[in-house]
Design a protein around this motif. Structure first.
Motif, mmCIF file in Angstrom:
data_model
loop_
_atom_site.group_PDB
_atom_site.id
_atom_site.type_symbol
_atom_site.label_atom_id
_atom_site.label_comp_id
_atom_site.label_asym_id
_atom_site.label_seq_id
_atom_site.Cartn_x
_atom_site.Cartn_y
_atom_site.Cartn_z
ATOM 1 N N GLU A 1 7.849 32.523 23.862
ATOM 2 C CA GLU A 1 6.708 33.434 23.746
ATOM 3 C C GLU A 1 6.922 34.449 22.622
ATOM 4 O OE1 GLU A 1 3.928 33.223 25.467
ATOM 5 O OE2 GLU A 1 4.653 31.503 26.611
ATOM 6 N N ASP A 2 8.021 34.348 21.913
ATOM 7 C CA ASP A 2 8.352 35.314 20.868
ATOM 8 C C ASP A 2 7.300 35.284 19.750
ATOM 9 O OD1 ASP A 2 9.776 36.092 18.184
ATOM 10 O OD2 ASP A 2 11.072 36.891 19.763
ATOM 11 N N LYS A 3 6.647 36.416 19.523
ATOM 12 C CA LYS A 3 5.552 36.477 18.545
ATOM 13 C C LYS A 3 6.054 36.308 17.113
ATOM 14 C CE LYS A 3 2.512 39.411 21.341
ATOM 15 N NZ LYS A 3 1.780 40.721 21.410
ATOM 16 N N ASP A 4 7.195 36.907 16.799
ATOM 17 C CA ASP A 4 7.737 36.778 15.448
ATOM 18 C C ASP A 4 8.104 35.331 15.139
ATOM 19 O OD1 ASP A 4 7.417 39.417 14.801
ATOM 20 O OD2 ASP A 4 9.472 40.006 15.323
ATOM 21 N N LEU A 5 8.697 34.666 16.120
ATOM 22 C CA LEU A 5 9.086 33.273 15.906
ATOM 23 C C LEU A 5 7.855 32.386 15.774
ATOM 24 C CD1 LEU A 5 11.660 31.616 15.607
ATOM 25 C CD2 LEU A 5 11.499 31.036 18.030
ATOM 26 N N ARG A 6 6.834 32.667 16.555
ATOM 27 C CA ARG A 6 5.587 31.900 16.452
ATOM 28 C C ARG A 6 4.930 32.099 15.087
ATOM 29 N NH1 ARG A 6 2.085 31.149 21.874
ATOM 30 N NH2 ARG A 6 3.728 30.310 23.213
ATOM 31 N N SER A 7 4.952 33.335 14.601
ATOM 32 C CA SER A 7 4.369 33.613 13.286
ATOM 33 C C SER A 7 5.148 32.902 12.185
ATOM 34 C CB SER A 7 4.367 35.125 13.039
ATOM 35 O OG SER A 7 3.895 35.419 11.741
ATOM 36 N N LEU A 8 6.467 32.949 12.272
ATOM 37 C CA LEU A 8 7.310 32.271 11.290
ATOM 38 C C LEU A 8 7.079 30.763 11.327
ATOM 39 C CD1 LEU A 8 9.702 32.281 9.228
ATOM 40 C CD2 LEU A 8 11.201 31.983 11.217
ATOM 41 N N GLY A 9 7.022 30.204 12.535
ATOM 42 C CA GLY A 9 6.818 28.766 12.672
ATOM 43 C C GLY A 9 5.487 28.318 12.091
ATOM 44 N N SER A 10 4.446 29.118 12.308
ATOM 45 C CA SER A 10 3.137 28.784 11.758
ATOM 46 C C SER A 10 3.169 28.790 10.240
ATOM 47 C CB SER A 10 2.103 29.799 12.271
ATOM 48 O OG SER A 10 0.837 29.548 11.688
#
Length: 244
Positions: free
Chosen positions: A102-111
């Motif tokens: 659920e980590d927002k930073d990791l999700r943003s980086l992955g996108s």
């Protein structure tokens, strides 16, 4: 006396009217003749200018000159084919993020990684197709073997930095903080491999001379270096906002 003036005035008006009519006719005739002349003027031929080498002047080429693709080396083709495979694994890794953390930073980086590398794969495929090359490298011949090849793990060598099947399996099974750590360390390894591929390309004599490929490879290098710094910051537990 009045009659004389009246006749003179009428004659003057008549002369002026005729002059006006003649003037209008002449103007119309001139306009009619001038229009086709302008329309029939040929369009200027395009000028083709070839920049000269350092210290040499530019050359003006004939209008019949046609653009040709610059020469390429075997290393150029192998780099593009290998980088397509390399990027494909990175996209496979980022696809796990949504269901594993659920980590927002990791999700943003992955996108960001997924979007940029998907676009780059499209570019590499167009580059290869335009030059009549295969999008995927040819399968190595297995001389002396009569059994079917194991396509799952040993059919093709891994590009530098790519995760092994064991590493990918561990990433798929991880959740939360463990996934966060494995993803970042794995993607840093992956990005460093791409930097090695770019270095190997430019270290090969005659390779990397194609302008499109050169620009693409240098963009890969600078982009992935920047993402490595971001991931190293995330591994240290610092929010991305502090890095800015």
């Amino acid at each position: 006396m009045k009659s004389y003036h009246w006749k003179s005035e009428r004659k003057l008006r008549s002369v002026m009217g005729v002059a006006a009519v003649r003037s209008g006719v002449i103007t119309a005739i001139l306009a009619a003749f001038s229009l086709p002349v302008c329309a029939q003027q040929p369009a200027p031929s395009p000028v083709v200018v070839q920049p000269g080498a350092p210290g040499e002047p530019t050359r003006t080429l004939p209008p019949s000159t046609r653009a040709t693709l610059p020469p390429r080396s075997t290393a150029d083709v192998q780099f593009m084919q290998g980088m397509i495979m390399h990027h494909a694994q990175a996209i496979e890794m980022t696809a796990l993020i949504e269901s594993h953390t659920e980590d927002k930073d990791l999700r943003s980086l992955g996108s960001r990684i997924s979007s940029s590398q998907s676009d780059e794969i499209k570019f590499m495929k167009r580059w290869l197709t335009a030059r009549g090359e295969l999008v995927s490298p040819p399968m190595p011949e297995m001389a002396g073997r009569h059994t079917p090849m194991d396509m799952s793990a040993h059919s093709m060598p891994l590009m530098p930095g790519m995760l092994t099947p064991k590493q990918m399996e561990a990433l798929k099974k991880a959740k939360g903080k463990e996934f966060h750590h494995l993803f970042l360390t794995g993607m840093i390894q992956h990005h460093n491999g791409a930097l090695i591929m770019v270095k190997d390309l430019f270290d090969t004599a005659g390779a990397g001379q194609d302008a499109e490929l050169f620009n693409f490879a240098t963009d890969v290098d600078s982009g992935q270096r920047a993402e490595i710094r971001i991931m190293q910051t995330m591994l240290r537990g610092k929010p991305l906002e502090e890095k800015r």
